[in-house]
Design a protein around this motif. Structure first.
Motif, PDB file in Angstrom:
ATOM      1  N   LEU A   1       0.817  -1.212   0.000  1.00  0.00           N
ATOM      2  CA  LEU A   1       0.000   0.000   0.000  1.00  0.00           C
ATOM      3  C   LEU A   1       0.855   1.268   0.000  1.00  0.00           C
ATOM      4  N   LYS A   2       2.116   1.143   0.420  1.00  0.00           N
ATOM      5  CA  LYS A   2       2.993   2.317   0.485  1.00  0.00           C
ATOM      6  C   LYS A   2       3.618   2.654  -0.866  1.00  0.00           C
ATOM      7  N   TYR A   3       3.509   1.746  -1.838  1.00  0.00           N
ATOM      8  CA  TYR A   3       4.251   1.901  -3.089  1.00  0.00           C
ATOM      9  C   TYR A   3       3.318   1.870  -4.299  1.00  0.00           C
ATOM     10  N   ASN A   4       3.864   2.320  -5.418  1.00  0.00           N
ATOM     11  CA  ASN A   4       3.156   2.196  -6.680  1.00  0.00           C
ATOM     12  C   ASN A   4       3.225   0.725  -7.088  1.00  0.00           C
ATOM     13  N   TRP A   5       2.207  -0.032  -6.747  1.00  0.00           N
ATOM     14  CA  TRP A   5       2.228  -1.490  -6.851  1.00  0.00           C
ATOM     15  C   TRP A   5       1.732  -1.952  -8.211  1.00  0.00           C
ATOM     16  N   ILE A   6       1.475  -3.245  -8.353  1.00  0.00           N
ATOM     17  CA  ILE A   6       1.168  -3.840  -9.646  1.00  0.00           C
ATOM     18  C   ILE A   6      -0.245  -4.418  -9.667  1.00  0.00           C
ATOM     19  N   THR A   7      -0.760  -4.590 -10.871  1.00  0.00           N
ATOM     20  CA  THR A   7      -1.995  -5.341 -11.109  1.00  0.00           C
ATOM     21  C   THR A   7      -1.686  -6.396 -12.162  1.00  0.00           C
ATOM     22  N   SER A   8      -2.512  -7.434 -12.218  1.00  0.00           N
ATOM     23  CA  SER A   8      -2.313  -8.486 -13.224  1.00  0.00           C
ATOM     24  C   SER A   8      -3.592  -8.687 -14.015  1.00  0.00           C
ATOM     25  N   GLU A   9      -3.418  -9.025 -15.292  1.00  0.00           N
ATOM     26  CA  GLU A   9      -4.556  -9.237 -16.189  1.00  0.00           C
ATOM     27  C   GLU A   9      -4.261 -10.441 -17.064  1.00  0.00           C
ATOM     28  N   LEU A  10      -5.238 -11.339 -17.185  1.00  0.00           N
ATOM     29  CA  LEU A  10      -5.077 -12.522 -18.020  1.00  0.00           C
ATOM     30  C   LEU A  10      -5.464 -12.194 -19.453  1.00  0.00           C
ATOM     31  N   LEU A  11      -4.539 -12.440 -20.370  1.00  0.00           N
ATOM     32  CA  LEU A  11      -4.799 -12.245 -21.793  1.00  0.00           C
ATOM     33  C   LEU A  11      -4.978 -13.606 -22.445  1.00  0.00           C
ATOM     34  N   THR A  12      -5.958 -13.726 -23.296  1.00  0.00           N
ATOM     35  CA  THR A  12      -6.174 -14.988 -24.022  1.00  0.00           C
ATOM     36  C   THR A  12      -6.396 -14.690 -25.492  1.00  0.00           C
TER      37      THR A  12
ATOM     38  N   GLY B   1      -5.898 -24.755 -29.132  1.00  0.00           N
ATOM     39  CA  GLY B   1      -5.442 -23.508 -29.726  1.00  0.00           C
ATOM     40  C   GLY B   1      -5.522 -22.306 -28.825  1.00  0.00           C
ATOM     41  N   ILE B   2      -5.995 -22.440 -27.599  1.00  0.00           N
ATOM     42  CA  ILE B   2      -6.078 -21.299 -26.685  1.00  0.00           C
ATOM     43  C   ILE B   2      -4.689 -20.991 -26.149  1.00  0.00           C
ATOM     44  N   ARG B   3      -4.278 -19.745 -26.266  1.00  0.00           N
ATOM     45  CA  ARG B   3      -2.996 -19.289 -25.749  1.00  0.00           C
ATOM     46  C   ARG B   3      -3.244 -18.191 -24.721  1.00  0.00           C
ATOM     47  N   MET B   4      -2.363 -18.139 -23.702  1.00  0.00           N
ATOM     48  CA  MET B   4      -2.580 -17.195 -22.608  1.00  0.00           C
ATOM     49  C   MET B   4      -1.281 -16.524 -22.196  1.00  0.00           C
ATOM     50  N   ALA B   5      -1.433 -15.370 -21.574  1.00  0.00           N
ATOM     51  CA  ALA B   5      -0.305 -14.645 -20.992  1.00  0.00           C
ATOM     52  C   ALA B   5      -0.855 -13.789 -19.859  1.00  0.00           C
ATOM     53  N   VAL B   6       0.024 -13.358 -18.987  1.00  0.00           N
ATOM     54  CA  VAL B   6      -0.348 -12.443 -17.910  1.00  0.00           C
ATOM     55  C   VAL B   6       0.347 -11.111 -18.169  1.00  0.00           C
ATOM     56  N   LEU B   7      -0.427 -10.038 -18.175  1.00  0.00           N
ATOM     57  CA  LEU B   7       0.122  -8.699 -18.346  1.00  0.00           C
ATOM     58  C   LEU B   7       0.105  -7.986 -17.001  1.00  0.00           C
ATOM     59  N   TYR B   8       1.293  -7.541 -16.568  1.00  0.00           N
ATOM     60  CA  TYR B   8       1.426  -6.815 -15.300  1.00  0.00           C
ATOM     61  C   TYR B   8       1.567  -5.332 -15.598  1.00  0.00           C
TER      62      TYR B   8
ATOM     63  N   SER C   1      -0.431  -9.898 -30.657  1.00  0.00           N
ATOM     64  CA  SER C   1      -1.609  -9.530 -29.883  1.00  0.00           C
ATOM     65  C   SER C   1      -1.342  -8.300 -29.017  1.00  0.00           C
ATOM     66  N   LEU C   2      -0.148  -8.216 -28.456  1.00  0.00           N
ATOM     67  CA  LEU C   2       0.190  -7.075 -27.599  1.00  0.00           C
ATOM     68  C   LEU C   2       0.242  -5.769 -28.381  1.00  0.00           C
ATOM     69  N   VAL C   3       0.853  -5.788 -29.578  1.00  0.00           N
ATOM     70  CA  VAL C   3       1.031  -4.526 -30.313  1.00  0.00           C
ATOM     71  C   VAL C   3      -0.300  -3.963 -30.803  1.00  0.00           C
ATOM     72  N   ARG C   4      -1.353  -4.764 -30.763  1.00  0.00           N
ATOM     73  CA  ARG C   4      -2.677  -4.246 -31.113  1.00  0.00           C
ATOM     74  C   ARG C   4      -3.287  -3.422 -29.987  1.00  0.00           C
ATOM     75  N   LEU C   5      -2.679  -3.486 -28.798  1.00  0.00           N
ATOM     76  CA  LEU C   5      -3.156  -2.685 -27.669  1.00  0.00           C
ATOM     77  C   LEU C   5      -2.588  -1.276 -27.787  1.00  0.00           C
ATOM     78  N   ASN C   6      -3.426  -0.274 -27.639  1.00  0.00           N
ATOM     79  CA  ASN C   6      -3.028   1.111 -27.891  1.00  0.00           C
ATOM     80  C   ASN C   6      -1.925   1.602 -26.963  1.00  0.00           C
ATOM     81  N   PHE C   7      -1.824   1.000 -25.755  1.00  0.00           N
ATOM     82  CA  PHE C   7      -0.862   1.506 -24.779  1.00  0.00           C
ATOM     83  C   PHE C   7       0.498   0.813 -24.879  1.00  0.00           C
TER      84      PHE C   7
END
Length: 882
Positions: A579-590, A603-610, A686-692
């Motif tokens: 809580l004292k720091y700029n911490w992380i979140t995780s999101e499942l990408l499929t 054929g399902i592929r997955m990754a975790v984006l932090y 898949s990642l480069v299609r994300l605007n950020f």
């Protein structure tokens, strides 16, 4: 310059990021966390756990209803600390204080200067054995009951051996040395009993003491004044000791020496013998560390000899010996002894030189050969009552049941045989089977788990259809089941008793708890659902349906919860350093990969984006791809900040302005490179299609297998801006024709059937070895790479990393190599981890954030200036590019 560097890199930088600082060295060193070791009392009323912050550890003893709590600074939890039957908690405080906490009065008594302690339990007593500093040879005994607190001095005891079944202890006491031979007293005592102790004095040195099963005897090896060994038995009822067999005895194989008593059951001993001339050389090597002038290998040799492993080889044979009539039989190459549990040895499994497999029900005169060589010797079990042998035959992909009285053999597990092939989400291939879970008491049935982890009830007496206890939802919903209460499983499951399961959903990574009850009708129900991780198992109270559970997410620190139904949970701790720091979140990408033949996940592929908690979707972020095999199971795992010792530390890099994407890899035998490239390409696309995501600022990092994958990726793709490969392979031809540094044995099998998964040897498919060796494609590399490897690495030989660096350097590729002093496959020293973390960040900062280059990347460092290396951690101001 060094001071300036540390200020810049590791001081608490309070740049305003949502009013929270980024992770720094101080945060890593002083992060507050709960220990992985916690314990619950048998009745579920108390828990013990410890909290660490920096160098300080605080032990907490707490009521589960939160009515009281005691904290002990410096307290440490051992393998077991709560002893409910006597109402005590036993723990160490500091280096040498042994604490005994009593629940009744909540007081603590300490014993100082303790250098060793052991708790032994029987049905009658719980005993503490301990030794004190400067009195190492003396053993003290304390009965941990509420009324009996007197410590007994057991004398100068060198060894003690406890029998859990009977509550008996055998002590070995050193006596006066005579004729250069140590004499030992051997005596027996039953704790809590009024029986008189039995003892015997032997003018021999005692070793390898082992309890007999159900015979009131112990067996041990003795060594006489000329270093000759013999096997003795000691009857704890009569006090009689007798020599059973000795070296040079007619009943022993000629030219062999006694090496070890493996097991002692009933009237049968299992002994390991070694070849005398070879073992004498082994002992000489141990004393003198000498090797011969020349080592000669012959293609007929049964093993490979090198200067590394030469000392390790000596022939051995295993013999069974009957104590009543002295009969013995040799059992060639016994490679596995399987028990239903460790305390109840029921069957020995032997394999001869031709691969035939045998079983022995502890009868020296009756070794019985299995009908098939394909019996899985790691999965042979004896039913309650010892009448049936239940085992897996890989050629039939079936569980078989053998009636040992009639000789009738049946296929017990009928159904869809592919389900017995464990669903490996990495290899798409057969890697083994689950062992049976437990017997259903008094029913002639056994509970087994299939390859999808569904659970079945199987009749081992007669061939009947299997009954699915979990409704096949593991296969249907892609859930991995794990038993929670292992002790009850081992003891056997009684009708009407509830068993609890943890189910991990492999698709959304959620946790489900289930209850299974077998009566006339099977009841299987889901109790609750929440986020969690695969390997954190609830801890169940021994005598009650109460549990403590460690719950966490990537964003929330692990905390302990109490529950008596796995539905409603009470939080016992509140640790939240993030809580004292700029911490992380995780999101499942499929995403979906089409047209994958034989793919195990359709054929399902997955990754975790932090991402950082102050993530701004309108901003462009650099991203680091990280991988190994299966990474998405860690979607909800909490990673504390730490210096990097192998892989990147996700909180550190996310806090410092990067996104980190952990990608699952899927492999097919013989197609390792193609498999890696398919998965990393799909993830990147898949990642480069994300605007950020900044598509021009993508980096790679991997360690060990991940380092090998990094090397493969950059030799086949130029789309990545920078790469870091730690302890990664580069040359499978060189590896297949080399030996392991830690054992001296060939690496060939690893290349064919281990992680590289080639499936063939070099001479069967040369092209496969070339295609999967990055070193042969070094000329194709366009991505700047930072390599890390060490001479102490016996998993990924330094020659692999060094060779790849030399190849890249020869081709004038942008490559740097870090080699740390006295380090191995992973970095162990704090100084090395700190240096590696900083150089990784500087490397990625230059290529992915357009920051200044550090001097070590710009200027060659001469040999004479290597000891001034810290100077080169500063930044170049000349504008020269690496």
């Amino acid at each position: 310059m060094k001071f300036l560097l540390l200020v810049l890199s590791f001081c608490p930088i309070v740049i305003c990021i949502s009013q929270k600082p980024i992770i720094n060295l101080n945060a890593c060193e002083n992060w507050q966390s709960i220990s992985n070791r916690s314990e619950i009392a048998d009745d579920g009323r108390y828990v013990v756990y410890s909290v660490r912050e920096g160098e300080t550890t605080i032990l907490h003893i707490q009521a589960t209803d939160k009515s009281w709590s005691t904290a002990v600074e410096g307290g440490k939890i051992g393998d077991k600390c709560i002893y409910s039957e006597v109402g005590k908690v036993v723990f160490m405080k500091g280096k040498d204080s042994l604490g005994i906490f009593t629940f009744k009065n909540k007081g603590i008594n300490y014993i100082s200067d303790v250098i060793y302690y052991e708790i032994i339990q029987s049905k009658e007593k719980t005993i503490l054995l301990y030794r004190l500093k400067n009195r190492e040879n003396k053993l003290f005994l304390k009965k941990l009951s509420n009324s009996d607190n007197i410590d007994e001095l057991m004398g100068e005891v060198s060894q003690s051996f406890y029998n859990k079944e009977s509550g008996e202890i055998v002590f070995v006491k050193d006596s006066v040395k005579s004729n250069k031979v140590k004499s030992n007293w051997v005596w027996w005592e039953k704790i809590g009993a009024n029986k008189k102790s039995k003892s015997v004095l032997l003018q021999l040195e005692v070793e390898n003491v082992i309890w007999g099963k159900g015979n009131g005897c112990i067996a041990f090896l003795c060594r006489d004044k000329v270093n000759r060994k013999s096997v003795w038995s000691f009857n704890t009822v009569t006090g009689e000791a007798k020599s059973v067999v000795s070296e040079g005895n007619k009943s022993m194989e000629r030219g062999m020496l006694l090496n070890e008593i493996i097991a002692f059951n009933g009237n049968t001993l299992l002994l390991k013998l070694v070849k005398e001339d070879e073992y004498r050389y082994y002992e000489k090597y141990q004393r003198e560390s000498s090797i011969p002038l020349v080592i000669v290998n012959n293609y007929k040799d049964p093993f490979w000899k090198t200067d590394v492993n030469y000392k390790r080889h000596y022939s051995n044979s295993v013999w069974s010996l009957n104590l009543i009539d002295g009969s013995s039989i040799r059992v060639d190459s016994v490679i596995f002894t399987r028990f239903w549990n460790d305390d109840e040895k029921k069957v020995w499994i032997g394999v001869d030189n031709d691969g035939n497999k045998y079983y022995n029900m502890l009868d020296v005169r009756r070794w019985v050969k299995f009908a098939s060589k394909d019996v899985d010797e790691g999965n042979v079990f004896v039913s309650p009552g010892d009448n049936y042998l239940f085992y897996f035959d890989s050629s039939k992909s079936s569980w078989l049941s053998l009636n040992m009285q009639t000789g009738k053999l049946i296929i017990a597990a009928t159904g869809t045989w592919d389900s017995w092939k464990r669903r490996n989400r990495v290899d798409n291939g057969y890697i083994g089977i689950h062992s049976p879970l437990t017997w259903l008491k008094g029913s002639g049935k056994v509970i087994v788990q299939d390859g999808y982890s569904d659970i079945w009830l199987v009749d081992f007496k007669q061939q009947k259809p299997m009954i699915s206890l979990t409704q096949e939802i593991a296969k249907k919903e892609d859930i991995s089941f794990h038993w929670i209460d292992a002790k009850k499983v081992t003891d056997g499951l009684g009708s009407g008793i509830s068993m609890f399961l943890k189910g991990f959903n492999n698709l959304d990574k959620s946790i489900n708890y289930y209850r299974l009850k077998i009566e006339r009708k099977v009841t299987f129900s889901r109790l609750s659902n929440f986020v969690g991780v695969l390997d954190e198992m609830p801890i169940k109270a021994l005598g009650k349906d109460c549990f403590i559970v460690m719950r966490m997410s990537a964003a929330v620190s692990p905390n302990l919860y109490f529950t008596n139904d796995l539905v409603n949970f009470t939080c016992l701790t509140d640790i939240r350093p993030e809580l004292k720091y700029n911490w992380i979140t995780s999101e499942l990408l499929t995403w979906k990969m089409n047209n994958l033949v034989g793919d195990c996940e359709n054929g399902i592929r997955m990754a975790v984006l932090y991402k950082p908690e102050n993530f701004n979707p309108t901003k462009k972020y650099p991203v680091i791809l990280h991988y190994y095999e299966r990474k998405t199971d860690d979607l909800n795992r909490y990673f504390p900040p730490a210096l990097s010792y192998a892989n990147i530390n996700i909180p550190w890099f996310v806090s410092h302005g990067y996104l980190v994407c952990c990608v699952d890899m899927h492999f097919q035998f013989g197609q390792f490179t193609q498999s890696v490239l398919k998965d990393i390409t799909l993830a990147t696309d898949s990642l480069v299609r994300l605007n950020f995501i900044d598509s021009n600022k993508i980096g790679l990092q991997g360690h060990s297998l991940g380092g090998y994958e990094t090397n493969l990726i950059i030799t086949h793709s130029s789309r990545y801006k920078a790469a870091i490969s730690a302890s990664g392979l580069s040359d499978l031809i060189g590896m297949a024709t080399s030996v392991w540094g830690w054992s001296g044995f060939p690496m060939k099998d690893f290349v064919e059937n281990g992680q590289p998964r080639l499936g063939v040897n070099l001479w069967e498919n040369r092209e496969a070895y070339l295609d999967n060796s990055p070193i042969f494609f070094a000329d194709k590399v366009e991505t700047p790479i930072l390599l890390m490897g060490n001479r102490g690495d016996f998993n990924a030989p330094f020659s692999m990393i060094q060779g790849f660096y030399i190849a890249l350097k020869s081709m004038h590729k942008k490559a740097w190599l870090l080699q740390y002093k006295d380090q191995g496959h992973i970095l162990a020293s704090k100084a090395s981890c700190q240096d590696y973390t900083l150089r990784m960040e500087q490397f990625f900062d230059y290529y992915l954030k357009d920051k200044q280059a550090p001097l070590w990347m710009v200027e060659p460092i001469s040999v004479s200036k290597q000891f001034e290396i810290d100077h080169y951690l500063g930044y170049d101001t000349s504008g020269e590019k690496p």
